[in-house]
Design an enzyme around this catalytic site. Sequence first.
Site, PDB file in Angstrom:
ATOM      1  N   HIS A   1      88.809  80.283  80.468  1.00  0.00           N
ATOM      2  CA  HIS A   1      89.041  78.841  80.251  1.00  0.00           C
ATOM      3  C   HIS A   1      90.344  78.592  79.481  1.00  0.00           C
ATOM      4  O   HIS A   1      90.489  77.563  78.821  1.00  0.00           O
ATOM      5  CB  HIS A   1      87.900  78.180  79.443  1.00  0.00           C
ATOM      6  CG  HIS A   1      86.588  78.105  80.162  1.00  0.00           C
ATOM      7  ND1 HIS A   1      85.385  78.257  79.512  1.00  0.00           N
ATOM      8  CD2 HIS A   1      86.282  77.869  81.442  1.00  0.00           C
ATOM      9  CE1 HIS A   1      84.393  78.125  80.367  1.00  0.00           C
ATOM     10  NE2 HIS A   1      84.918  77.900  81.562  1.00  0.00           N
TER      11      HIS A   1
ATOM     12  N   ARG B   1      95.308  78.929  90.621  1.00  0.00           N
ATOM     13  CA  ARG B   1      94.456  79.348  89.522  1.00  0.00           C
ATOM     14  C   ARG B   1      93.994  80.780  89.791  1.00  0.00           C
ATOM     15  O   ARG B   1      93.451  81.062  90.867  1.00  0.00           O
ATOM     16  CB  ARG B   1      93.242  78.431  89.433  1.00  0.00           C
ATOM     17  CG  ARG B   1      92.338  78.861  88.340  1.00  0.00           C
ATOM     18  CD  ARG B   1      91.150  77.971  88.193  1.00  0.00           C
ATOM     19  NE  ARG B   1      90.374  78.462  87.070  1.00  0.00           N
ATOM     20  CZ  ARG B   1      89.061  78.361  86.964  1.00  0.00           C
ATOM     21  NH1 ARG B   1      88.372  77.760  87.901  1.00  0.00           N
ATOM     22  NH2 ARG B   1      88.449  78.833  85.913  1.00  0.00           N
TER      23      ARG B   1
ATOM     24  N   ASN C   1      92.900  76.415  94.209  1.00  0.00           N
ATOM     25  CA  ASN C   1      91.869  77.234  93.569  1.00  0.00           C
ATOM     26  C   ASN C   1      91.051  77.893  94.672  1.00  0.00           C
ATOM     27  O   ASN C   1      90.235  77.241  95.327  1.00  0.00           O
ATOM     28  CB  ASN C   1      90.999  76.322  92.694  1.00  0.00           C
ATOM     29  CG  ASN C   1      90.038  77.111  91.827  1.00  0.00           C
ATOM     30  OD1 ASN C   1      89.881  78.325  92.007  1.00  0.00           O
ATOM     31  ND2 ASN C   1      89.402  76.432  90.900  1.00  0.00           N
TER      32      ASN C   1
ATOM     33  N   ARG D   1      73.876  80.760  82.407  1.00  0.00           N
ATOM     34  CA  ARG D   1      74.207  82.040  81.771  1.00  0.00           C
ATOM     35  C   ARG D   1      73.643  82.083  80.349  1.00  0.00           C
ATOM     36  O   ARG D   1      73.706  81.084  79.628  1.00  0.00           O
ATOM     37  CB  ARG D   1      75.722  82.239  81.715  1.00  0.00           C
ATOM     38  CG  ARG D   1      76.315  82.668  83.040  1.00  0.00           C
ATOM     39  CD  ARG D   1      77.827  82.757  82.967  1.00  0.00           C
ATOM     40  NE  ARG D   1      78.437  81.725  83.774  1.00  0.00           N
ATOM     41  CZ  ARG D   1      79.719  81.359  83.691  1.00  0.00           C
ATOM     42  NH1 ARG D   1      80.525  81.935  82.829  1.00  0.00           N
ATOM     43  NH2 ARG D   1      80.192  80.408  84.475  1.00  0.00           N
TER      44      ARG D   1
ATOM     45  N   GLU E   1      92.655  70.888  83.809  1.00  0.00           N
ATOM     46  CA  GLU E   1      93.194  72.226  84.060  1.00  0.00           C
ATOM     47  C   GLU E   1      94.250  72.197  85.155  1.00  0.00           C
ATOM     48  O   GLU E   1      95.218  72.949  85.127  1.00  0.00           O
ATOM     49  CB  GLU E   1      92.055  73.188  84.409  1.00  0.00           C
ATOM     50  CG  GLU E   1      91.136  73.416  83.217  1.00  0.00           C
ATOM     51  CD  GLU E   1      89.841  74.108  83.560  1.00  0.00           C
ATOM     52  OE1 GLU E   1      89.794  75.335  83.458  1.00  0.00           O
ATOM     53  OE2 GLU E   1      88.866  73.421  83.925  1.00  0.00           O
TER      54      GLU E   1
END
Length: 399
Positions: free
Chosen positions: A173, A84, A10, A234, A378
Amino acid sequence: MTNRLVLVINGGSSSIKVALRRENTAGAIFEAIAERLNTAQARLSTSDGLEQDLSGADHLAALDALLPLVDRHLDQPLSAVGHRVVHGGERFTSARLIDDEVIAGIQANAPLAPLHNPANLTGIRAALKLLPGTPQFAVFDTAFHQSMPPHAFRYALPDELYAVHGVRRYGFHGTSHKYVSDEASVLCGKERGAGAWLTAHLGNGCSSCAVLDGRSMDTSMGLTPLEGLVMGTRSGDVDPNLHAHLARTLGWDLPRIEHLLNRESGLLGLSGLSNDMRELEQARADGHSGAQLAIEVFCYRLARSLAGLAVALPRIDGLIFTGGIGENSALTRALTVKHLAVMGLRLDPDSNSLLPRGEAGRVEAQGSPAILVIPTDEERQIADESLALLDTQPRSQMA
Ligand code: AMP
């Protein structure tokens, strides 16, 4: 061949994270992260406790330092590397073997993810250079949601903005929503991937999704990961005219407003205290009114989103909670499900509060559709998708 090894990478803007995974096996064999790259404070830390100064290292130098540490844990050659990648746009509807065309495609999607895609590419380029003989795959956060129908992915904007400029809802996601909905089907005794699920991925970033038989039908994030739920920092959905209002009344420019919505809002903004749910739960228990409000808004907006997504499904086989908050916060689950009585969803309070940390389990009351807590993975999804794709490649391409 079984139980092959995959290195999951990643690449972030100032970091690179690697995880060594074995096929069909839970948990990583080895994990390491190099952070603050391109600065004098660059550092490497590993799951076996090593800390190393990497002062001035860039992504390539960091990966060069990381790979010999990975090598120590190999009992067979790596079968694949899975990267990723945040934004696949409309071009990538599933994982892909990385070649020049895929690299150009990731680059072409950079305007949609200006921070993430270039960073992901930096990791990819470093890995291609250092592991030239190992097949490498790109697994996209957006790809799972490419199955959404136009009525779910289009904004009510002039067509040209979509057709020429790609302005539409993409969702993110995807690897997590796919992983937990697949796991839920198995936990509920169905064929893997079967069923109609609402999923809530609640970490620092949060999104919800409606999944039907392994396909995303709708999701809460949109063109960017700012749309939808309240998150750590956020805002999620606000009035689309907020930008203009702030510009007119306070004279704020775009960077100021983007900073507000991405970094100063969400749980942090509402509570005036923290973006961390653990801290907020503690503060709420101590009577902090901002923490109480932040948690209430978070849960109410989540419930509203889930109820809205339900229209994308023919029925509800279950609701799934995942991510740091979804997996660990019994309070968040309880307050959210309370708002969903209209859908027949009810928690069993004991199962909800007593579920052991890190374990998957069912927490619904009798007579309710299933409510599941499933730790997301993930990296496992990225490793599995890379190996599945490896198995479909002609041997000549793998030489
Ligand atoms: P993630 O991005 O998936 O690692 O999730 C991070 C979020 O999970 C943060 O808001 C954490 O406070 C929250 N979290 C982690 N553990 C717990 C816990 N035991 N109770 C409540 N929230 C938690």
